[in-house]
Scaffold this active site. Sequence first.
Site, PDB file in Angstrom:
ATOM      1  N   GLU A  79      29.825   4.845 -17.492  1.00 27.34           N
ATOM      2  CA  GLU A  79      30.944   3.971 -17.167  1.00 27.34           C
ATOM      3  C   GLU A  79      32.275   4.489 -17.675  1.00 27.34           C
ATOM      4  O   GLU A  79      33.318   4.132 -17.149  1.00 27.34           O
ATOM      5  CB  GLU A  79      30.671   2.560 -17.718  1.00 27.34           C
ATOM      6  N   GLU A 113       4.543  27.744  12.543  1.00 31.16           N
ATOM      7  CA  GLU A 113       5.724  27.198  13.189  1.00 31.16           C
ATOM      8  C   GLU A 113       6.948  28.079  12.943  1.00 31.16           C
ATOM      9  O   GLU A 113       7.474  28.703  13.843  1.00 31.16           O
ATOM     10  CB  GLU A 113       5.963  25.781  12.653  1.00 31.16           C
TER      11      GLU A 113
END
Lengths: 502, 104
Positions: free
Chosen positions: A306, A64
């Site tokens: 956090e 391809e």
Amino acid sequence: MTTPISKLPTGIPGFDSISDGGLPKGRTTLLAGTAGSAKTVFAAQFLAEGIGIYGESGVFITFEESPDDIRRNVISLGWDIERWEAEGRWRFVDASPHPDGEVVIGAYDLGALLARIENAIQSIGAQRVSMDSVGAIFSHFTEASVVRHELFRIASVLRALGVTALLTAERTDEYGEVARFGIEEFVADNVIVLRNILEEEKRRRTVEILKFRGTSHNKGEYPFTIMPQEGIVVIPVSAIELKQNSSSIRVSSGNRVLDHMCGGGFFRDSIILVSGSTGTGKTLMTTEFVAGGLKEGERCLMFAFEESAEQLFRNASGWGVDFAKAVRERQLKIVCAYPETAGLEDHLVSMKQTIDEFRPDRVAVDSLSALERVGTVKGFREFVIALTSFVKHKETVGLFTSTTPHLLGGTSITEAHISTITDSIVLLRYVEMFGEMRRGLTVLKMRGSMHDKDIREFKIDGAGMHIGDPFRSVAGILSGQTRHLAPNEVGRIDALFRDDEG
Amino acid sequence: MTELSARFQLKLYVTGQTPRSERVIARVREIAREYLPGDCEPIVIDVLEEPQMAERDRILATPTLIRQFPLPVRRIIGDLTDRPRVLAELGLDDIPYNLHRPSH
């Protein structure tokens, strides 16, 4: 004489683990996937790892894309195909459509392609072959029966030459037929499926070995990610779970009373889950855990999802712990990241890399539940299992925190996924008493050891966490539905359920 | 006319010395003999003997006939059973047949 089928290690990280050792040696394996499922990367990596790790050369047959496109596309993954070609370790067979175009008049076969493949394999003594992707040749040559027959012939020749091959093919649906054009009918022995699924608005890549005839493999879908300079990294969830051994050596939690409650400290290779709602003291417990390790001269690693490093330094110094100094002395490493910066698989791979590089004695993650929102429920579960298994496997003690969504009582998704694989669970809870918020702590689970089953009150001040006496006249703390009991009621229930173990 | 014909170059790829190869070689030689001057003998390449030639021309199927000159390059796949179509592809169909018949 029949000999059992052996495996050829691919070298693709994680894949050899889920495939029980690699691809069936000397056979052709079909690699099917939808557009964008990383078939070409997998096919190229099969050859690249062969060259890099095993010194085996490879032939890439492209139906391809042009060889130039492939060279360019994979250079960011760290594979310098041009150099390998110059060294005679990689060869392309360019079977992409010719720009001049072709017309068909009469019968034909693909004898020239076969001759070129044989020639390429023999010229560099290739042991690996990748063919990508077979759908293109079906659109190039419209007579599907001829192409099928010729591909069968190619697979037979490859087998006779003893090379291990991958043949990629397109699928139209993630969960439909194996591949288009009935390709699986002639290379049906071994089939791998790559998927790129959109789940709850999140992309998730997985690899599944559908079948390896005559040889074993792990079943089910395994997530994978594509890392720069590395390529595909498969995350073998259950495969690594099985290798843990358990240790009886105790290490300090960093808090004397908590050590006592756990029967003498955490185990060396255990995973501790600390669950609590916001503000209950999870980060403090993490800090004490890390400080406890630092005091023993251990190397500590902390993942913070956090808070920033500065915030962590400030918090720690507020409790009398000098993190900045430990970082300077390279005894402590703090990695701060926003959960949203990467997918779960990427987080996992980079966390593993950091652990491998830093080789810590202790790992803390604050908080694990912050990563919940990055992935799907299923993906998060796999992430948690993979991370905990990895940490345990390194014989490292790990402390993970999980934020519960409700202030009082409650559990989180993290707990639901992790509780069965963690060795210890510590709950931090708010307790409402006579118009006042107090804090309670209990060791819910301590695998392989006696532990204190009380719910104890604790206070936080400038010197850290102080664990005190058990709550005596309160019930329903864990569910968040506190009830106050009269003292004589407490005595009566105690007598009913006396627990002599400890 | 001769000038144009002299620039004609045909290359035929086959796989092995099979009956199919022999047939297609005969067909191409016949066309060359009838339509092209003597110095335009087609080149026949067996991919089993010269795979690197097939590699350079990126041949997948055999037989493949390539009209190298005149440009543009034309590539025809198959055993060339339909002669009028082959002639049309090679650009030899609009030339009056008799004019090109070699005179004996």
